[in-house]
Design an enzyme around this catalytic site. Structure first.
Site, short mmCIF file in Angstrom:
data_model
loop_
_atom_site.label_atom_id
_atom_site.label_comp_id
_atom_site.label_asym_id
_atom_site.label_seq_id
_atom_site.Cartn_x
_atom_site.Cartn_y
_atom_site.Cartn_z
N ASP A 79 -21.62 -10.11 25.63
CA ASP A 79 -23.05 -10.41 25.64
C ASP A 79 -23.31 -11.58 26.59
OD1 ASP A 79 -25.73 -10.23 25.01
OD2 ASP A 79 -25.51 -10.73 22.88
N GLU A 101 -27.47 -9.30 17.39
CA GLU A 101 -26.43 -9.87 18.25
C GLU A 101 -25.49 -10.75 17.44
OE1 GLU A 101 -28.87 -10.16 22.49
OE2 GLU A 101 -28.74 -11.92 21.22
N LYS A 119 -26.88 -20.63 33.77
CA LYS A 119 -26.99 -20.67 32.31
C LYS A 119 -26.10 -21.73 31.66
CE LYS A 119 -29.78 -17.16 32.49
NZ LYS A 119 -29.51 -15.86 31.88
#
Length: 216
Positions: A79, A101, A119
Site C-alpha cells: 500500500d 486498509e 511522502k
C-alpha cells in the site's frame, strides 16, 4: 511524479513470490502496482482488496480477488501512504479506505509501503488525519476531536465502502503517534482513523530520481 510512483510499484514486485495471496491497498501509487502485478498474475494465487475501487481494478486486469474472511495466511500487503517517517509510522486514508486498509495490514505478515520521496517526512502531521465516523455521531465526534486540539472538516459528499462518513482532521499533535491513534479510536462513533502507528510498515520503498531505497 508518475514516473516515481511506477518505480516504487516495480520495486514491490520483487517481494512477490509464486502462489502468494497478496493484500492490495488503495491509491494512485497502488494503481501502478496493480498494473505491474497484472504482468505476473499467472504466478500468484489471488489478491485481497482493501477497497471496492481496488477490487474493480484488480478484476479489470483479470486478477482473482478473494474475501479476507477466506484467508488464513496473508504473507504480504502492499500500500501507499500520505505521509511516512523513518520509523514506518504513517498517515493514510486520503482516499477514504483507511479502515479496510488497516484491517488488511494487520492481517498481513509483512506490510510494504510504496511511496515517492515527497511522502517522506521527519514529523507526521502536515497531511490531515482521516477519521471514519458513524453518520449519526458526526457532530459529537467533531466536538471531541476539537477537545483533542484538532480541527475537523466534514468531507462533503463522500461515503466510505462501509457506509460511513469521513472527518479530515488538521492540526493534531503527533508527539506520540501511537497515543494519538488510540485517543481518536476510543471516541464513541469513531470506526477507525488514518494514523498507522501501531501497525507500522515493515519496509518503506521510496522512489526518487536516483532510484528506490528502503527507508527501513
Amino acid at each position: 511524479m508518475s514516473e516515481l510512483k511506477i518505480k516504487a510499484a516495480k520495486a514491490a514486485i520483487a517481494y512477490i513470490e509464486d502462489d502468494m495471496v497478496i493484500g492490495v491497498g488503495t491509491g494512485s501509487t497502488v494503481n501502478f502496482f496493480i498494473k505491474e502485478l497484472a504482468a505476473i498474475k499467472h504466478k500468484i494465487e489471488a489478491c485481497v482488496a482493501s477497497s471496492k475501487a481496488t477490487e474493480a481494478l484488480l478484476r479489470a486486469e483479470g486478477i482473482p480477488v478473494i474475501d479476507l474472511n477466506s484467508v488464513q495466511d496473508l504473507p504480504i500487503y502492499v500500500d501507499g501512504a500520505d505521509e511516512v517517517n523513518e520509523r514506518g509510522e504513517m498517515i493514510k486514508g486520503g482516499g477514504g479506505a483507511l479502515t479496510r486498509e488497516k484491517i488488511v495490514a494487520n492481517v498481513a505478515t509483512q506490510f510494504i509501503c510504496i511511496v515517492d520521496e515527497s511522502k517522506v517526512v521527519k514529523r507526521l502531521g502536515e497531511f490531515p488525519v482521516a477519521v471514519e465516523v458513524i453518520p449519526m455521531a458526526r457532530s459529537f465526534v467533531a466536538r471531541q476531536i476539537v477537545k483533542l486540539g484538532g480541527d475537523p472538516e466534514y468531507r462533503e459528499g463522500f461515503v466510505t465502502d462501509n457506509g460511513n462518513i469521513i472527518l479530515d482532521v488538521f492540526n493534531l499533535s503527533f508527539s506520540t503517534p501511537m497515543a494519538l491513534e488510540d485517543s481518536l479510536n476510543v471516541i464513541p462513533g469513531v470506526v477507525e482513523n488514518g494514523v498507522f502507528a501501531k501497525r507500522l510498515a515493515d519496509k518503506v520503498l521510496v522512489a526518487s530520481a536516483s532510484g528506490v531505497n528502503n527507508l527501513k
